[in-house]
Enzyme design. Structure first.
Site, PDB file in Angstrom:
ATOM      1  N   GLU A 132       0.832  -1.203   0.000  1.00 21.69           N
ATOM      2  CA  GLU A 132       0.000   0.000   0.000  1.00 21.69           C
ATOM      3  C   GLU A 132       0.865   1.250   0.000  1.00 21.69           C
ATOM      4  OE1 GLU A 132      -3.102   2.474   2.832  1.00 21.69           O
ATOM      5  OE2 GLU A 132      -3.063   0.286   3.033  1.00 21.69           O
ATOM      6  N   CYS A 199      -8.342   3.521   7.927  1.00 22.68           N
ATOM      7  CA  CYS A 199      -9.506   2.740   7.565  1.00 22.68           C
ATOM      8  C   CYS A 199     -10.428   2.559   8.765  1.00 22.68           C
ATOM      9  CB  CYS A 199      -9.015   1.389   7.050  1.00 22.68           C
ATOM     10  SG  CYS A 199     -10.248   0.108   6.960  1.00 22.68           S
TER      11      CYS A 199
END
Length: 355
Positions: A132, A199
């Site tokens: 990521e 998140c």
């Protein structure tokens, strides 16, 4: 035998698959249904060994370079997000390309692109070598300084432009806040997104773990070693004062001397069936108490490219038994509604039937 000394288990909720993982696994399951093997996937679809091994058994080939994908072969890009140049190269290979990046990672990519275009220098908190972070930095490498520690923030050169602060989505909340506070002290006019980059599943699972930590002698965190959010859960448990924290892939990795009140939580890429197997191995004398810290009902639809593909081959999907029937010549065959289909069930169904 493991479990004879376990008094009870505090089972944290929410746990396990998040909306992004659900979407990615179901997407790759559809690719396996639609195409003859092999289907290719750029990097592991999610960071969980059991999930990846099951897809390998279905003929999925995981690659670390899109140039390894044969011309014309179907390709899925993992949930962790892909560097723009890699995505562009993938699309030149002539096959179907489906980008299963989590929408929350895509949001951070957009933030990097937007702020870089406005002339900001970007301080990005991300783990070295994590896919990521690699993909996000690659959006605007000339503008991004990747950091992980307070020392690295302090060592950054004086900026020649306004500074923006962005982050990998799977960081430990408390660690992220510490770095954010340090960045704000150094750059009082720091630009930060109105909504945290972290998140919701990451923060929810860490909150769930904190809700049980005080009552636990030991904590079991289920998930793979290369899963950032799983590692963050283990660090969160230690920071909460839990004496022994065990990160395991499954029940076979539990220590034989685990005892007392044991907390159990699963990272966002870990299947619930592994949680069940761990609980069976622990066999607490006093049973299992589930502690729910927050409700979680987020849903991400299948990627646009896959929805287009399924529209084009809806008749084949109907034959496969995963979508309602219809007249493919009329162009109105309904697309499958996967909102209520758990990813674990979609994958299990593939394993039960011939590929």
């Amino acid at each position: 035998m493991t479990g004879v000394d376990v008094d009870r288990v505090l089972l944290a909720s929410p746990r396990g698959f998040c909306a992004g993982v659900e979407m990615a696994i179901k997407s790759l399951a559809w690719m396996v249904r639609v195409f003859e093997p092999p289907v290719y996937c750029y990097h592991e679809i999610v960071h969980n060994r059991a999930v990846v091994d099951r897809f390998r058994a279905l003929g999925v080939v995981f690659v670390d370079d899109v140039d390894e994908v044969p011309e014309g072969a179907p390709l899925m890009l993992s949930a962790h997000g892909t560097a723009p140049d890699v995505l562009a190269r993938a699309k030149t290979r002539g096959g179907t390309v489906v980008d299963a990046a989590c929408p929350l990672v895509t949001k951070v990519h957009h933030e990097v692109k937007t702020r870089a275009a406005k002339g900001y220098e970007i301080v990005y908190v991300g783990h070295e070598g994590h896919q990521e972070a690699i993909g996000t930095v690659a959006v605007a490498p000339e503008a991004v300084h990747r950091v992980e520690t307070l020392e690295e923030i302090a060592a950054l050169p004086e900026p020649q432009a306004p500074v923006a602060f962005l982050a990998q989505t799977t960081l430990a909340v408390d660690e992220w806040k510490e770095l954010l506070d340090a960045a704000r002290r150094r750059w009082p006019d720091l630009s930060v997104p109105g909504k945290s980059d972290l998140c919701f599943a990451t923060t929810n699972r860490q909150a769930a773990l904190k809700a049980i930590a005080d009552g636990c002698d030991e904590v079991v965190v289920i998930g793979s070693a290369n899963s950032s959010n799983t590692s963050a859960l283990a660090r969160t448990a230690r920071a909460a004062g839990v004496a022994r924290v065990h990160r395991v892939n499954g029940p076979d990795e539990l220590p034989d001397d685990i005892a007392g009140t044991v907390g159990v939580i699963a990272g966002a890429s870990a299947p619930e069936e592994i949680v069940t197997a761990v609980l069976e191995r622990l066999a607490p004398a006093g049973g299992v108490e589930e502690i729910r810290a927050v409700e979680e009902d987020q849903y991400f639809p299948l990627p646009r490219e896959l929805r287009v593909l399924l529209r084009a081959v809806a008749d084949a999907a109907a034959v496969a038994g995963l979508a309602p029937g219809g007249d493919p010549n009329a162009g109105d065959t309904p697309l499958p509604d996967d909102r209520d289909l758990p990813a674990a069930e979609a994958l299990a169904d593939l394993l039960r039937k011939p590929a």
